[in-house]
Design a protein around this motif. Structure first.
Motif, PDB file in Angstrom:
ATOM      1  N   ARG A 164      -3.171  41.290  49.306  1.00 16.07           N
ATOM      2  CA  ARG A 164      -3.804  42.023  50.399  1.00 16.07           C
ATOM      3  C   ARG A 164      -4.162  41.091  51.546  1.00 16.07           C
ATOM      4  N   SER A 165      -3.825  41.513  52.753  1.00 16.64           N
ATOM      5  CA  SER A 165      -4.233  40.817  53.969  1.00 16.64           C
ATOM      6  C   SER A 165      -4.639  41.877  54.984  1.00 16.64           C
ATOM      7  N   SER A 166      -5.872  41.807  55.422  1.00 13.71           N
ATOM      8  CA  SER A 166      -6.365  42.795  56.377  1.00 13.71           C
ATOM      9  C   SER A 166      -7.658  42.269  56.984  1.00 13.71           C
TER      10      SER A 166
ATOM     11  N   GLY B 229      -8.067  38.732  57.737  1.00 12.47           N
ATOM     12  CA  GLY B 229      -8.178  37.734  56.687  1.00 12.47           C
ATOM     13  C   GLY B 229      -7.052  37.857  55.677  1.00 12.47           C
ATOM     14  N   THR B 230      -7.104  37.019  54.675  1.00 16.11           N
ATOM     15  CA  THR B 230      -6.086  36.988  53.635  1.00 16.11           C
ATOM     16  C   THR B 230      -6.627  37.583  52.344  1.00 16.11           C
ATOM     17  N   GLY B 231      -5.749  37.689  51.342  1.00 20.94           N
ATOM     18  CA  GLY B 231      -6.200  38.137  50.037  1.00 20.94           C
ATOM     19  C   GLY B 231      -7.236  37.208  49.445  1.00 20.94           C
TER      20      GLY B 231
ATOM     21  N   ASP C 224      -9.431  35.485  51.181  1.00 18.44           N
ATOM     22  CA  ASP C 224     -10.686  35.774  51.885  1.00 18.44           C
ATOM     23  C   ASP C 224     -11.367  36.996  51.281  1.00 18.44           C
ATOM     24  N   TYR C 225     -10.563  38.003  50.944  1.00 22.03           N
ATOM     25  CA  TYR C 225     -11.141  39.202  50.346  1.00 22.03           C
ATOM     26  C   TYR C 225     -11.773  38.892  48.990  1.00 22.03           C
TER      27      TYR C 225
ATOM     28  N   ARG D  56      -2.414  37.212  46.724  1.00 22.41           N
ATOM     29  CA  ARG D  56      -1.413  37.464  47.761  1.00 22.41           C
ATOM     30  C   ARG D  56      -1.204  38.960  47.990  1.00 22.41           C
TER      31      ARG D  56
ATOM     32  N   LYS E 185     -14.358  33.444  55.199  1.00 20.54           N
ATOM     33  CA  LYS E 185     -13.184  32.604  55.035  1.00 20.54           C
ATOM     34  C   LYS E 185     -13.259  31.842  53.721  1.00 20.54           C
TER      35      LYS E 185
ATOM     36  N   HIS F  77      -5.516  31.493  44.280  1.00 25.89           N
ATOM     37  CA  HIS F  77      -4.552  31.321  45.366  1.00 25.89           C
ATOM     38  C   HIS F  77      -3.413  30.405  44.930  1.00 25.89           C
TER      39      HIS F  77
END
Length: 255
Positions: A121-123, A126-128, A130-131, A119, A33, A215
């Motif tokens: 990628r979200s998978s 988690g969020t972009g 987090d990646y 913004r 996170k 972000h």
């Protein structure tokens, strides 16, 4: 508008360490996170400094101007003295220092624009952000790769570890386990080979600040949007109460 949409699609497709799936040996790597604090001006300013010094050498932020950094508490003089290259001006967009032709020769493709990368990628739940936070903390030396680096979150990544001097050299440690009758390698942790200029905690904090800035850069108005949204909801709540009472007063003598 059409060109902008095409550019964003191309950037997402070319992302050298952001647009790919997260995998570790034998399975998916859980994303950590990201400590997003877009109201923390000190964190955003430190993240902007890291971005200019370590990311902007290869990656542009074509939809962000330097003078927008005033929104995170920096004056034009501070931007000029600490964040601008010699030939840049405060009103310029953030352009990469690298020559596009050289970048394509070295990495096989031009490094993607990072304005909206947080913004993109979200998978994996988690969020972009987090990646990105996971990606920038899971590089390890790999002499079999052209850049000398690999990444647990994006195997066979085409970019080097730009922050390696801060983090030092680390090797992933795997355990061999039996799953469905076959042996697989499961990531267990890290072995610090040589120290960096930062401790592991300091490095994680620095990466957190960098991702926090990325972000924020993806939507500089997000804090204002949230504040406006709160006031709109309060207004609608008050208006609903008034409308309810007016309706009751209007119909009270109607049978």
């Amino acid at each position: 508008m059409k060109k902008l949409i095409q550019f964003l699609i191309l950037s997402a497709a070319m992302a050298l360490g952001v647009a790919g799936p997260a995998h570790a040996a034998g399975g998916g790597l859980a994303w950590d996170k990201a400590p997003i604090r877009t109201n923390d001006l000190a964190s955003l300013q430190h993240g902007a400094k890291l971005f200019v010094n370590y990311c902007l050498n290869c990656h542009s932020a074509a939809f962000m101007r330097y003078n927008r950094l005033a929104d995170i508490g920096l004056s034009d003089a501070q931007i000029k003295d600490y964040l601008l290259f010699t030939s840049d001006r405060v009103g310029d967009t953030m352009k990469a220092a690298i020559d596009p032709k050289q970048a394509k020769e070295w990495f096989g493709a031009n490094p993607p624009d990072l304005t909206l990368i947080a913004r993109s990628r979200s998978s994996h739940g988690g969020t972009g952000a987090d990646y990105l936070y996971t990606f920038l903390r899971t590089f390890y030396p790999d002499p079999t790769k052209p850049t000398g680096w690999n990444n647990l979150a994006f195997p066979n990544v085409g970019m080097p570890h730009a922050l390696w001097e801060l983090q030092g050299l680390r090797e992933p440690v795997f355990d061999t386990v039996v799953s469905h009758g076959s042996e697989v390698q499961v990531f267990r942790g890290w072995n610090q080979v040589t120290p960096g200029t930062m401790s592991p905690i300091e490095y994680d904090q620095a990466v957190g600040d960098l991702v926090n800035y990325l972000h924020w850069m993806a939507e500089p108005y997000q804090n204002q949007r949230v504040r406006v949204g709160v006031w709109v909801m309060l207004f609608l709540g008050l208006f609903t109460f008034i409308a309810w009472r007016l309706n009751a007063a209007f119909w009270k003598n109607v049978h």
